[in-house]
Design a protein around this motif. Structure first.
Motif, short mmCIF file in Angstrom:
data_model
loop_
_atom_site.label_atom_id
_atom_site.label_comp_id
_atom_site.label_asym_id
_atom_site.label_seq_id
_atom_site.Cartn_x
_atom_site.Cartn_y
_atom_site.Cartn_z
N UNK A 156 18.55 18.67 -0.06
CA UNK A 156 17.00 18.73 0.42
C UNK A 156 17.13 19.43 1.92
N UNK A 157 18.45 19.30 2.52
CA UNK A 157 18.66 19.83 4.07
C UNK A 157 18.85 21.19 4.15
N UNK A 158 19.03 21.91 3.00
CA UNK A 158 19.56 23.23 2.99
C UNK A 158 18.26 24.16 2.55
N UNK A 159 18.23 25.26 3.06
CA UNK A 159 17.11 26.30 2.53
C UNK A 159 17.34 27.22 1.34
N UNK A 160 18.65 26.65 0.58
CA UNK A 160 19.02 27.46 -0.45
C UNK A 160 18.58 26.56 -1.80
N UNK A 161 18.26 27.21 -2.99
CA UNK A 161 18.26 26.94 -4.19
C UNK A 161 16.80 26.52 -4.61
N UNK A 162 15.82 26.67 -3.53
CA UNK A 162 14.33 26.14 -3.98
C UNK A 162 13.54 27.02 -5.11
N UNK A 163 14.19 28.49 -4.93
CA UNK A 163 13.70 29.37 -5.92
C UNK A 163 14.10 29.05 -7.32
N UNK A 164 15.26 28.46 -7.58
CA UNK A 164 15.82 27.76 -8.70
C UNK A 164 14.83 26.76 -9.19
N UNK A 165 14.43 25.77 -8.27
CA UNK A 165 13.47 24.57 -8.60
C UNK A 165 12.23 25.32 -8.95
N UNK A 166 11.75 26.58 -8.33
CA UNK A 166 10.46 27.05 -8.44
C UNK A 166 10.48 27.55 -9.91
#
Ligand SMILES: NC(=O)C1=CN([C@@H]2O[C@H](COP(=O)(O)OP(=O)(O)OC[C@H]3O[C@@H](n4cnc5c(N)ncnc54)[C@H](OP(=O)(O)O)[C@@H]3O)[C@@H](O)[C@H]2O)C=CC1
Ligand SMILES: O=C1O[C@H](COP(=O)(O)O)[C@@H](O)[C@H](O)[C@H]1O
Length: 500
Positions: free
Chosen positions: A94-104
């Motif tokens: 959660x401290x990183x900007x990576x991987x949010x598209x995967x969650x979406x």
């Protein structure tokens, strides 16, 4: 027979989906609501953590943890098939900007379903997560964010969290949890006060001599030692649960059950709390910390030993595990009627109750017989009910002997239903979009201002926790706090909650 109303289809993300709270409270609560068929087939529950586990591994872990916690055979094969089909896991720091598209990508692409982001993590992550959700374009008007307690560690950090989350979500989309507000019997306080004409005329300084609010636990800090050592009983229990209970019993009657009507009355109580100053702090507050003792015939370790076992040297321990406070509310209704608050770990038993001690009759016509003033005891847990003590005449010929007798209403005798856990109710209220049982920003911040002042003055006066033995009702100073005012704590007798 309880009626279970289904909620609209949703995508629920639990940030901290493998943590203690998710394991012990959130996942069991969601399972139970699914069991009662309140979720649509396509609703999803997505656990987020840094663990690199697949959806299948998450499903296996959830199955193991529910089986471990539930009664034998409570995990029903049909319900489990339905529930497990909605479980997903997303590995994300959660401290990183990576991987949010995967969650979406796990969500309904049409944004048709209600989106709930439940932050079961440290509150330092609340602002960053809100920002990442915004940057990943995952927030819309139907989104809701749930913030676990504590919101911040003090007033400035609570404001910073509220600002950061408020920059992305409207206040109406933010649900700040205090799980005490989801407890059946806490809501019953409102029913008792405002559903009966009997009590309200007496609910004021002229009739009430003092009020006691006790939230006692038999458990210790245990495996949450590091969290507890950072927090202490004042921040952990008083800032939220106990002040919320105080608000509900002390507030003016709200115009309706609408969330803002209730919150507007609660905030007035918080604003009227008399500040605890450097001059008064030693007289009106008590800090305690348990040593080894015996609870339910079982020896239990002291706080220091638990800390050493958790790798925190005892010379660094700072937290109190017990607090008592004589609180005063500076308004017309309550001026001169103190509210004694008391909470602690490793007390003799788990028990929460609110006691209204009424004033004595102005004149006795019964000679020198002592007359006990009336007392209203609202038991919140583990037994739920209401007890009113009344003076009556002892039956029999000759003499006129007066006796104090309790009039008892045990809810379990009156209603043959199982009360859902507070988290079940609160999660359903979030999914329904009803914020009445959640705290508004100004409530949290005003409560912190009152609490911060106590902590600052403890430091200024170098007030250290006084020891009490595990299994006792707290440090000696706590008894002196009430004794000085010619009062005593009402501790329940073992068994049903008769205050003695
Ligand atoms: N436990 C309880 O009974 C209660 C807890 N709370 C509050 O709820 C919150 C969570 O408590 P609790 O469940 O006990 O805490 P835990 O430490 O048990 O769990 C924390 C969870 O957050 C995840 N996590 C931590 N850091 C990150 C990160 N940087 N990125 C992604 N995931 C992360 C952890 O997984 P991983 O490490 O694998 O990433 C884990 O799933 C706290 O604020 C606590 O005060 C409130 C009331 C009661
Ligand atoms: O929020 C918290 O509450 C629990 C007590 O909750 P209850 O529902 O069991 O009364 C407490 O143990 C914990 O320290 C605190 O963080």
């Amino acid at each position: 027979m309880a009626e279970f109303v289904p909620v609209d289809p949703f995508d629920l993300v639990i940030f901290g989906g493998t943590g203690d709270l998710a394991e012990r409270k959130l996942l069991p609560a969601l399972y139970h609501r699914d069991r009662d068929e309140q979720f649509s087939v396509d609703s999803l529950i997505i656990g987020v953590s840094r663990s690199e586990i697949s959806d299948d591994e998450y499903v296996t872990w959830v199955h193991e943890t529910l089986t471990k916690q539930f009664a034998p055979n409570e995990v029903d094969p049909d319900v489990w098939t339905r529930f497990s089909a909605r479980l997903r896991h997303q590995c994300l720091d959660l401290k990183s900007a990576d991987g949010w598209a995967d969650l979406d990508a796990k969500f309904d692409p049409e944004h048709e379903r209600v989106r709930v982001f439940y932050l079961a993590t440290a509150s330092s992550l609340f602002g960053p997560v809100a920002q990442q959700l915004h940057d990943a374009d995952m927030v819309d008007a139907r989104s809701r964010i749930v913030l676990e307690k504590p919101v911040g560690q003090d007033y400035p950090s609570a404001c910073a969290v509220n600002d950061a989350v408020g920059a992305v979500f409207e206040e109406s989309q933010i649900y700040r949890i205090d799980h005490y507000l989801g407890k059946e019997t806490v809501q019953n306080l409102l029913a008792l006060r405002f559903g009966n004409s009997l009590f309200e005329p007496l609910w004021e300084r002229g009739a009430v001599e003092h009020v006691q609010i006790t939230v006692a636990e038999d458990l210790g800090a245990g495996n949450r030692f590091e969290f507890y050592e950072r927090t202490g009983a004042l921040r952990d229990m008083v800032q939220n649960h106990m002040l919320q209970l105080l608000c509900l019993v002390a507030m003016e009657p709200p115009a309706s059950m609408h969330h803002d009507d209730i919150r507007n009355e609660k905030i007035k109580v918080l604003r009227a709390l008399k500040p605890i100053t450097r001059a008064s702090v030693d007289d009106v507050t008590v800090r305690g910390r348990y040593t080894a003792g015996i609870i339910d015939d079982t020896p239990v370790p002291g706080y220091e030993k638990e800390g050493r076992d958790a790798g925190v040297p005892s010379d660094e321990h700072d937290a109190e595990t017990f607090v008592a406070i004589k609180a005063e509310i500076d308004n017309w209704r309550w001026n001169g009627t103190p509210f004694y608050l008391r909470t602690g770990k490793r007390l003799p038993r788990k028990m929460s109750q609110i006691v209204f001690q009424f004033k004595a009759v102005p004149h006795s016509i019964f000679g020198d017989q002592s007359l006990e003033p009336n007392r209203l005891v609202m038991s919140l847990q583990p037994e739920e009910g209401v007890q009113l003590t009344l003076m009556t005449k002892e039956p029999g010929p000759g003499g006129f002997r007066m006796r104090s007798l309790p009039l008892n209403l045990h809810f379990s005798d009156a209603f043959a239903v199982n009360y859902p856990d507070a988290y079940e109710r609160l999660l359903m209220e979030v999914l329904r979009g009803n914020p009445a049982l959640f705290m508004r920003r100004d409530e949290i911040e005003t409560a912190w201002q009152w609490i911060d002042r106590i902590i600052d003055n403890w430091h200024a006066e170098q007030i250290q926790p006084e020891e009490y033995m595990a299994g006792s009702w707290g440090p000696t100073k706590s008894f002196m706090l009430v004794d000085r005012d010619r009062r005593r704590w009402f501790n329940p007798a073992p068994g049903r909650n008769e205050a003695s």
